[in-house]
Design a protein around this motif. Structure first.
Motif, PDB file in Angstrom:
ATOM      1  N   ALA A   5       0.857  -1.185   0.000  1.00  0.00           N
ATOM      2  CA  ALA A   5       0.000   0.000   0.000  1.00  0.00           C
ATOM      3  C   ALA A   5       0.890   1.230   0.000  1.00  0.00           C
ATOM      4  O   ALA A   5       1.757   1.371   0.863  1.00  0.00           O
ATOM      5  N   VAL A   6       0.673   2.102  -0.977  1.00  0.00           N
ATOM      6  CA  VAL A   6       1.589   3.201  -1.203  1.00  0.00           C
ATOM      7  C   VAL A   6       0.886   4.535  -0.989  1.00  0.00           C
ATOM      8  O   VAL A   6      -0.226   4.737  -1.490  1.00  0.00           O
ATOM      9  N   CYS A   7       1.504   5.411  -0.219  1.00  0.00           N
ATOM     10  CA  CYS A   7       1.071   6.806  -0.109  1.00  0.00           C
ATOM     11  C   CYS A   7      -0.390   6.912   0.346  1.00  0.00           C
ATOM     12  O   CYS A   7      -0.707   6.535   1.471  1.00  0.00           O
ATOM     13  N   GLY A   8      -1.306   7.380  -0.497  1.00  0.00           N
ATOM     14  CA  GLY A   8      -2.714   7.470  -0.105  1.00  0.00           C
ATOM     15  C   GLY A   8      -3.287   6.119   0.294  1.00  0.00           C
ATOM     16  O   GLY A   8      -4.072   6.011   1.241  1.00  0.00           O
ATOM     17  N   GLY A   9      -2.886   5.073  -0.414  1.00  0.00           N
ATOM     18  CA  GLY A   9      -3.357   3.721  -0.108  1.00  0.00           C
ATOM     19  C   GLY A   9      -2.920   3.281   1.287  1.00  0.00           C
ATOM     20  O   GLY A   9      -3.675   2.634   2.018  1.00  0.00           O
ATOM     21  N   PHE A  10      -1.717   3.639   1.663  1.00  0.00           N
ATOM     22  CA  PHE A  10      -1.167   3.370   2.999  1.00  0.00           C
ATOM     23  C   PHE A  10      -2.049   4.052   4.046  1.00  0.00           C
ATOM     24  O   PHE A  10      -2.463   3.440   5.048  1.00  0.00           O
ATOM     25  N   GLN A  11      -2.382   5.337   3.817  1.00  0.00           N
ATOM     26  CA  GLN A  11      -3.222   6.070   4.779  1.00  0.00           C
ATOM     27  C   GLN A  11      -4.602   5.423   4.925  1.00  0.00           C
ATOM     28  O   GLN A  11      -5.111   5.267   6.040  1.00  0.00           O
ATOM     29  N   LEU A  12      -5.195   5.045   3.789  1.00  0.00           N
ATOM     30  CA  LEU A  12      -6.549   4.472   3.792  1.00  0.00           C
ATOM     31  C   LEU A  12      -6.630   3.175   4.598  1.00  0.00           C
ATOM     32  O   LEU A  12      -7.672   2.833   5.139  1.00  0.00           O
ATOM     33  N   LEU A  13      -5.527   2.433   4.655  1.00  0.00           N
ATOM     34  CA  LEU A  13      -5.526   1.160   5.357  1.00  0.00           C
ATOM     35  C   LEU A  13      -5.220   1.294   6.851  1.00  0.00           C
ATOM     36  O   LEU A  13      -5.245   0.316   7.584  1.00  0.00           O
TER      37      LEU A  13
ATOM     38  N   GLY B 188     -10.453   4.714   8.638  1.00  0.00           N
ATOM     39  CA  GLY B 188      -9.774   3.869   7.670  1.00  0.00           C
ATOM     40  C   GLY B 188     -10.132   2.404   7.899  1.00  0.00           C
ATOM     41  O   GLY B 188     -10.947   2.081   8.759  1.00  0.00           O
ATOM     42  N   LEU B 189      -9.471   1.521   7.144  1.00  0.00           N
ATOM     43  CA  LEU B 189      -9.772   0.092   7.263  1.00  0.00           C
ATOM     44  C   LEU B 189      -9.255  -0.497   8.574  1.00  0.00           C
ATOM     45  O   LEU B 189      -9.752  -1.499   9.052  1.00  0.00           O
TER      46      LEU B 189
END
Lengths: 453, 261
Positions: free
Chosen positions: B94-102, B116-117
């Motif tokens: 998970a990169v950048c925004g994806g990292f934050q979302l998780l 987030g998740l």
């Protein structure tokens, strides 16, 4: 006092030129702005024929050069920032010159609101907004929002020449209190099958819904509508149809302006240069210049260094194409794709501030079109190996790729390898380095007239 | 039996701002050159998936507007599957925004807190200061192997690890999670969250190969090595990215606690 300040600033510019630290193209302006923070507004106010601003992610230098030529050929005096110094201090430097003229300035996207606020221009040409140097500019959306605030605050006297095919630009321009002239392309023949991967504005600025592209011409430029809120592309005042692409040589198209029809033969290649020409002609029309006269000026356009210009060297000929973001690179690759292969290439990727420190963008550009089409490839610049890796994974034979970080030396190697024209694709500072190298080693004129962005 | 890697990309149309597709291309080619079958799948807004259908998950970064649009959908349609996938010990990047979302919490463009998740025990706040932008180098540890990872970061968010969370690596040059505590990203089982954005795998072939090895044998603590490839260009690109980050550090000279080599 003002005159004394101007003389002092000019003297600093002279010193910087003598000392060999740059072309003296921005230092006087920097000095001037220290001495007088309102210099841009004050000096700009002294332009006898007012000012015109040109901004875009891609093509602002070329568009400004085209428009400048059109205005000059109509018999008016032009004061332009030709050295590519497109931030406030560069424009102030230019304004230290003769102000009995029309000021015609290309402006960096991020600085457009500030420069327009100071100069209150007669005309602003808005070309396009693409994903570009995210480390420097931030996200495309945030530039669009800052432009939207600028446009809403414009006086009624400022005319906009705006790209109808760019949904970001069209939605920004629509809120202008003054007159807006739109330009665009309508030609099924040159439409892409789908918006390319590097396309940005997939969502409607008005409602956030997903835009539908009926035709895509370049990045996210095309004919579009928003099914969610009903927003559609504005009808352009100047339309190009029957577009013919002639490889790296040029492009022709039929232009319709009101009831008049013209055939454009442009000596610069690609759909991107067609857009530049449309922007310039629309701008010229807004300034009251006859469209036919504007077209004539285009046919005799002097080449701009690094914009498809052929450079002749004892070892052979190179054609230089500045690349700096995915959409721009894709358009250059599209022109190369029409050339007879196999190609000899030199690609130079630098990661300085003016290039964007972040070189991620090369993975968004479609270098896949080069697979199986190359004879020799030399990669150069501070990130030469990353460029080579990109090409390897695009399907270019890695055995044919040489890596040499040194710009000048690698160019000599590449020219030596080439059997025909060498296609040279440098990023911005690599282009400047190449220019200096050629000037030092090849007895070419220094190009202070040269590349902008 | 032919080996196969099924890569599932979450929200490829929304989360691709920093040329994230470079990672997919890099993984694909490195499989193909080794005779490993590679299958690319996607799950966009409204689409659910089963954790059994994928061997490796990738989620990238997007503009604020897109991250906002995706955040709610992720909770609605993919929460269970992503959580199960990670807990099965399969690899996720998970990169950048994806990292934050998780993470547990993240912050929208206008500073509002979002849920987030919670797959990663981290939370992200919108920083009040400048964006953290620049070349970055990290010393990471994956499958017991120490590796240097180089890339580029560009984020306004400041991420803090929960008490028991393990960082992906230690910052050698650059900012990392928050520019203060020297941590970069997060590692949970075989899943990685990181701010090294966009095409980080082409700059880090060893990391790419470790992810592929995990995708092929997720439950093996010592997955068999992959066939070596001719990587001279890749290693030169890795060195360039490291050099860019170290040059950056030299210029700024602001970090006192430095470990190299």
């Amino acid at each position: 006092m003002p005159e004394l300040r101007a003389s002092l600033a000019r003297a600093i510019g002279g010193l910087s030129r003598i000392s060999g630290k740059g072309g003296g193209t921005t230092l006087p302006g920097r000095a001037m702005l220290v001495l007088d923070p309102s210099a841009l507004e004050r000096l700009g106010g002294q332009l006898t024929d007012g000012s015109v601003l040109v901004s875009a992610t891609n093509g602002k230098t070329t568009t400004a050069a085209m428009l400048s030529r059109m205005v000059e050929q109509s018999g008016q005096q032009v004061l332009a920032n030709r050295a590519g110094s497109n931030m406030p201090w560069g424009i102030v430097t230019t304004l230290l010159d003769d102000r009995e003229a029309l000021g015609l300035f290309e402006v960096d996207e991020a600085w457009l609101p500030e420069v327009a606020g100071s100069l209150r221009p007669r005309l602003i040409v808005l070309g396009n907004l693409f994903r570009d140097q995210l480390d420097r500019y931030g996200e495309t959306e945030s530039i669009a929002s800052s432009w939207a605030r600028l446009v809403e605050g414009l006086g009624r006297e400022t005319v906009l020449a705006a790209n109808a095919d760019d949904p970001l630009i069209a939605s920004v321009a629509a809120d202008s209190p003054g007159r807006v002239l739109f330009f665009g392309i309508e030609d099924k023949g040159i439409a892409l099958d789908a918006p390319p991967h590097a396309a940005d504005a997939r969502r409607c600025r008005r409602c956030g819904g997903r835009l539908v592209f009926d035709r895509s011409y370049l990045g996210h430029l095309g004919e579009y509508h928003c099914p969610a809120c009903g927003l559609s592309r504005p009808d352009p005042d100047l339309v190009a149809t029957e577009v013919e692409l002639h490889g790296a040589e040029g492009v022709s198209a039929t232009l319709t302006l009101g009831t008049a029809e013209f055939r454009l033969e442009l000596p610069l290649p690609g759909v991107y240069n067609l857009y530049n020409a449309l922007a310039a002609i629309t701008g010229a029309t807004a300034l009251g210049i006859d469209a036919e006269e504007a077209l004539l000026a285009l046919e005799s356009l002097p080449p701009v260094f690094g914009r498809a210009e052929p450079v002749r060297l004892p070892e052979g000929e190179a054609r230089i194409f500045l690349v700096k973001n995915p959409v721009g690179a894709n358009e250059v690759l599209r022109s190369l794709d029409q050339e007879e292969g196999p190609l000899d290439l030199w690609l130079a990727l630098n990661d300085r501030i003016a290039d964007g420190r972040d070189v991620s963008w090369i993975w968004d550009a479609d270098f896949e079109t080069l697979a199986g089409e190359t004879r020799s490839v030399v990669c150069s610049g501070s990130r030469a190996a990353e460029m080579a890796v990109r090409l390897k994974y695009a399907g270019v034979n890695p055995e044919s790729i040489q890596v040499d970080h040194e710009i000048g030396q690698s160019m000599v190697t590449a020219i030596g390898e080439a059997t025909g024209t060498l296609y040279a694709l440098p990023t911005y500072t690599a282009l400047l380095e190449l220019k200096d190298y050629l000037a030092d080693h090849r007895d070419l004129d220094p190009f202070w007239e040269g590349p902008g962005q | 039996m032919t080996e196969r890697v099924r890569l599932l990309t979450l929200y490829p149309d929304e989360l691709n701002i920093y040329a994230d597709r470079g990672n997919l291309l890099f993984l694909r080619k490195r499989c193909e050159w080794r005779g490993i079958e590679f299958e690319a799948k996607e799950a966009g807004p409204g689409e659910s998936f089963s954790p059994e259908e994928a061997d490796l998950i990738y989620i990238g970064g997007g503009q604020d507007r897109d991250q906002e649009a995706v955040g709610a959908d992720l909770l609605e349609t993919k929460e269970e599957a992503v959580t199960a996938f990670v807990e099965m010990g399969k690899p996720l990047l998970a990169v950048c925004g994806g990292f934050q979302l998780l993470g547990r919490r993240w912050s929208s463009g206008d500073g509002e807190e979002r849920e987030g998740l919670g797959v990663f025990d981290v939370s992200t706040e919108r920083g009040t200061g400048k964006r953290l932008i620049g070349a970055v180098a990290v010393e990471a540890n994956l499958l017991g192997e120490r590796l240097l990872v180089a890339g580029f970061e560009n984020h306004a968010g400041r991420t803090r690890l929960g008490v028991g969370a393990t960082p992906f690596g230690t910052v050698i040059a650059g900012y990392g999670n928050n520019g203060e505590d020297g941590t970069e990203g997060v590692l949970r089982m075989n899943s990685i969250g990181t701010y090294l954005h966009g095409p980080l795998l082409p700059k880090n072939p060893r990391l790419a190969d470790l992810l592929l090895a995990l995708a092929l044998s997720p439950n093996d603590p010592n997955p068999p090595g992959l066939a070596p490839l001719e990587d001279s260009l890749e290693m030169a690109a890795h060195q360039e990215a490291l050099d860019a980050a170290l040059r950056n550090r030299k210029n700024r000279n602001r970090r006192s606690r430095v470990r190299t080599g």
